[in-house]
Design a protein around this motif. Structure first.
Motif, PDB file in Angstrom:
ATOM      1  N   THR A  34       7.304  27.041 120.840  1.00 27.67           N
ATOM      2  CA  THR A  34       6.368  27.837 120.049  1.00 27.67           C
ATOM      3  C   THR A  34       6.941  29.216 119.764  1.00 27.67           C
ATOM      4  N   ILE A  35       7.530  29.828 120.771  1.00 27.60           N
ATOM      5  CA  ILE A  35       8.144  31.153 120.584  1.00 27.60           C
ATOM      6  C   ILE A  35       9.239  31.090 119.532  1.00 27.60           C
ATOM      7  N   LYS A  36      10.075  30.053 119.598  1.00 23.41           N
ATOM      8  CA  LYS A  36      11.145  29.925 118.620  1.00 23.41           C
ATOM      9  C   LYS A  36      10.601  29.661 117.224  1.00 23.41           C
ATOM     10  N   ASP A  37       9.553  28.826 117.119  1.00 25.38           N
ATOM     11  CA  ASP A  37       8.929  28.594 115.818  1.00 25.38           C
ATOM     12  C   ASP A  37       8.438  29.899 115.214  1.00 25.38           C
ATOM     13  N   VAL A  38       7.788  30.718 116.033  1.00 26.41           N
ATOM     14  CA  VAL A  38       7.210  31.972 115.547  1.00 26.41           C
ATOM     15  C   VAL A  38       8.305  32.956 115.143  1.00 26.41           C
ATOM     16  N   ILE A  39       9.299  33.155 116.002  1.00 26.82           N
ATOM     17  CA  ILE A  39      10.344  34.147 115.724  1.00 26.82           C
ATOM     18  C   ILE A  39      11.225  33.714 114.558  1.00 26.82           C
ATOM     19  N   PHE A  40      11.760  32.510 114.636  1.00 32.26           N
ATOM     20  CA  PHE A  40      12.693  32.067 113.603  1.00 32.26           C
ATOM     21  C   PHE A  40      11.981  31.823 112.280  1.00 32.26           C
ATOM     22  N   GLY A  41      10.776  31.266 112.342  1.00 36.07           N
ATOM     23  CA  GLY A  41      10.014  31.060 111.119  1.00 36.07           C
ATOM     24  C   GLY A  41       9.638  32.381 110.470  1.00 36.07           C
ATOM     25  N   SER A  42       9.300  33.372 111.271  1.00 35.70           N
ATOM     26  CA  SER A  42       8.930  34.684 110.732  1.00 35.70           C
ATOM     27  C   SER A  42      10.113  35.349 110.037  1.00 35.70           C
ATOM     28  N   VAL A  43      11.276  35.318 110.687  1.00 39.66           N
ATOM     29  CA  VAL A  43      12.469  35.927 110.086  1.00 39.66           C
ATOM     30  C   VAL A  43      12.815  35.237 108.770  1.00 39.66           C
ATOM     31  N   GLY A  45      10.882  33.437 106.815  1.00 44.98           N
ATOM     32  CA  GLY A  45       9.844  33.655 105.809  1.00 44.98           C
ATOM     33  C   GLY A  45       9.910  35.033 105.184  1.00 44.98           C
ATOM     34  N   MET A  46      10.169  36.058 105.979  1.00 36.87           N
ATOM     35  CA  MET A  46      10.228  37.428 105.456  1.00 36.87           C
ATOM     36  C   MET A  46      11.432  37.626 104.537  1.00 36.87           C
ATOM     37  N   ILE A  47      12.574  37.049 104.892  1.00 40.24           N
ATOM     38  CA  ILE A  47      13.739  37.152 104.015  1.00 40.24           C
ATOM     39  C   ILE A  47      13.483  36.417 102.710  1.00 40.24           C
ATOM     40  N   GLY A  48      12.885  35.234 102.809  1.00 38.47           N
ATOM     41  CA  GLY A  48      12.559  34.490 101.600  1.00 38.47           C
ATOM     42  C   GLY A  48      11.585  35.248 100.709  1.00 38.47           C
ATOM     43  N   LYS A  49      10.631  35.938 101.307  1.00 39.53           N
ATOM     44  CA  LYS A  49       9.642  36.698 100.529  1.00 39.53           C
ATOM     45  C   LYS A  49      10.300  37.871  99.811  1.00 39.53           C
ATOM     46  N   MET A  50      11.236  38.547 100.446  1.00 45.77           N
ATOM     47  CA  MET A  50      11.942  39.643  99.790  1.00 45.77           C
ATOM     48  C   MET A  50      12.687  39.153  98.552  1.00 45.77           C
ATOM     49  N   ILE A  51      13.225  37.956  98.625  1.00 44.03           N
ATOM     50  CA  ILE A  51      13.958  37.393  97.489  1.00 44.03           C
ATOM     51  C   ILE A  51      13.020  37.069  96.332  1.00 44.03           C
ATOM     52  N   GLU A  52      11.864  36.503  96.640  1.00 48.33           N
ATOM     53  CA  GLU A  52      11.001  35.959  95.594  1.00 48.33           C
ATOM     54  C   GLU A  52       9.905  36.895  95.107  1.00 48.33           C
ATOM     55  N   TYR A  53       9.652  37.992  95.792  1.00 49.45           N
ATOM     56  CA  TYR A  53       8.437  38.760  95.525  1.00 49.45           C
ATOM     57  C   TYR A  53       8.317  39.288  94.093  1.00 49.45           C
ATOM     58  N   PRO A  54       9.366  39.862  93.490  1.00 46.04           N
ATOM     59  CA  PRO A  54       9.203  40.315  92.105  1.00 46.04           C
ATOM     60  C   PRO A  54       8.769  39.198  91.158  1.00 46.04           C
ATOM     61  N   PHE A  55       9.298  37.992  91.384  1.00 42.86           N
ATOM     62  CA  PHE A  55       8.922  36.854  90.555  1.00 42.86           C
ATOM     63  C   PHE A  55       7.475  36.443  90.820  1.00 42.86           C
ATOM     64  N   ASP A  56       7.044  36.585  92.076  1.00 40.90           N
ATOM     65  CA  ASP A  56       5.663  36.260  92.420  1.00 40.90           C
ATOM     66  C   ASP A  56       4.702  37.245  91.769  1.00 40.90           C
ATOM     67  N   THR A  57       5.084  38.522  91.690  1.00 41.86           N
ATOM     68  CA  THR A  57       4.241  39.514  91.022  1.00 41.86           C
ATOM     69  C   THR A  57       4.056  39.150  89.553  1.00 41.86           C
ATOM     70  N   VAL A  58       5.137  38.767  88.902  1.00 37.71           N
ATOM     71  CA  VAL A  58       5.056  38.360  87.496  1.00 37.71           C
ATOM     72  C   VAL A  58       4.170  37.123  87.357  1.00 37.71           C
ATOM     73  N   LYS A  59       4.308  36.178  88.284  1.00 38.26           N
ATOM     74  CA  LYS A  59       3.486  34.960  88.234  1.00 38.26           C
ATOM     75  C   LYS A  59       2.011  35.299  88.318  1.00 38.26           C
ATOM     76  N   LEU A 100       4.617  40.256 103.235  1.00 37.61           N
ATOM     77  CA  LEU A 100       5.630  40.104 104.280  1.00 37.61           C
ATOM     78  C   LEU A 100       5.002  39.600 105.568  1.00 37.61           C
ATOM     79  N   VAL A 101       3.862  40.177 105.904  1.00 33.36           N
ATOM     80  CA  VAL A 101       3.129  39.675 107.075  1.00 33.36           C
ATOM     81  C   VAL A 101       2.700  38.236 106.834  1.00 33.36           C
TER      82      VAL A 101
END
Length: 338
Positions: A34-43, A45-59, A100-101
């Motif tokens: 569970t700890i690994k799911d939370v830590i690794f999934g969070s990292v 997910g946050m990197i993926g969100k930084m990549i996609e966020y401008p496109f998500d705003t336009v969407k 990001l959260v």
């Protein structure tokens, strides 16, 4: 995600090695997973969100254009141009704190609940066995269950995100942050007002997560089928088989991202419109999912349901590819140890 003793093999890494997740032998093992799911999934997910966020705003801006006015934007490129001209590049990242959260919560929750769902399937469909993979249909069902659970956590975060992403000229919220938006929603609609749009999120996440995990598992299985390294040593222990090359992991992740976003995109469009309807000054509109969907269909038809879909698919491919690759990379790094 890993269900193997010692925590090295994730569901995806296990799939790459021809193995299903194994049932944990102890509460300590489950806690570490569970700890690994939370830590690794969070990292991831946050990197993926930084990549996609401008496109998500336009969407979101394309999706939330009012029914009763001519479209403000002719398409994604025009929306990018107008947004940058009016607000600069920073405007495309406006409101990213909540997403990001949300990305950390969403991705870690998806991986965690996907692993738990597989445990449940293995316990109920047959006695737990080592080295016997779950059928593909069961993996898809686990993905759907994972999405349904995650939708409950995600709706309030997306409500705040969508209200911060609407254009500055149409929002009284332009000088407020996420906490003031949350306080305003609770003041006017109560605590359950934070779950406005839940049905849309549920439909999108349940179907989308089934497609997301299913596509990744399916494409990975296809690559493994033609993996000459595995074919060269068919008698080798399954755990010793080499993982997929990084480019194949990226391709599988990109396919998953496209599938997730395209299949249930209309539900996301309706949800975004619901969550931005009450942003206009003096507006207190809170239409239901079905009422919003009917209104959109009458005004714009199928074209309105898929407005912004192209740019969403474009940004989803690299974002999802990096999410899976980063998550698996962190898992493998942890498994190797010092």
């Amino acid at each position: 995600m890993s269900d193997a003793a010692g925590g090295r093999i994730t569901s995806f890494a296990a799939a790459e090695n021809g193995l299903p997740p194994k049932m944990e032998d102890s509460g300590t093992g489950q806690g570490m997973e569970t700890i690994k799911d939370v830590i690794f999934g969070s990292v991831a997910g946050m990197i993926g969100k930084m990549i996609e966020y401008p496109f998500d705003t336009v969407k979101v801006r394309l999706q939330s254009q009012p029914d009763y006015l001519s479209p403000r934007y002719t398409g994604p490129v025009d929306c990018f141009r107008q947004s940058i001209h009016a607000e600069g590049l920073r405007g495309l990242y406006r409101g990213i704190s909540a997403p990001l959260v949300g990305a950390a919560i969403e991705t870690s929750s998806l991986f965690f609940s996907y692993r738990i769902a597989q445990d449940v399937f293995k316990a109920t469909l047959r006695p737990p066995t080592q080295g016997v993979p779950l059928p593909f249909s069961a993996l898809v069902a686990c993905g759907a269950a994972s999405g349904a659970f995650t939708s409950l956590l995600l709706t309030p975060i997306e409500l705040v995100k969508c209200q911060m992403q609407v254009p500055l000229s149409t929002s009284l919220l332009r000088r407020t942050g996420p906490f003031k938006i949350i306080a305003s929603i609770i003041r006017h609609h109560g605590i359950f007002g934070l779950w406005h749009g839940q049905l849309g999120t549920l439909i999108r996440e349940t179907g989308g997560s089934a497609a997301w995990f299913g596509s990744y598992e399916g494409v990975s299985a296809l690559f493994r089928k033609h993996d000459t390294r595995s074919a060269a040593s068919p008698s080798a222990n399954l755990e010793s088989k080499p993982p997929l090359p990084i480019y194949q992991q990226l391709l599988a992740g990109a396919t998953a991202g496209v599938s997730y976003n395209f299949v249930f995109y209309p539900a996301d469009t309706i949800k975004s419109r619901m969550q931005t309807e009450g942003v206009e000054p003096g507006s207190n509109v809170r239409r239901t999912f079905w009422a919003s969907g009917k209104a959109l269909w009458r005004q714009q038809g199928i074209k309105g349901m898929y407005r912004g879909c192209g740019i969403t698919v474009v940004r989803a491919a690299p974002s999802s590819a990096f999410i899976f690759a980063i998550y698996e990379g962190l898992r493998n790094w942890w498994g190797r140890g010092p």
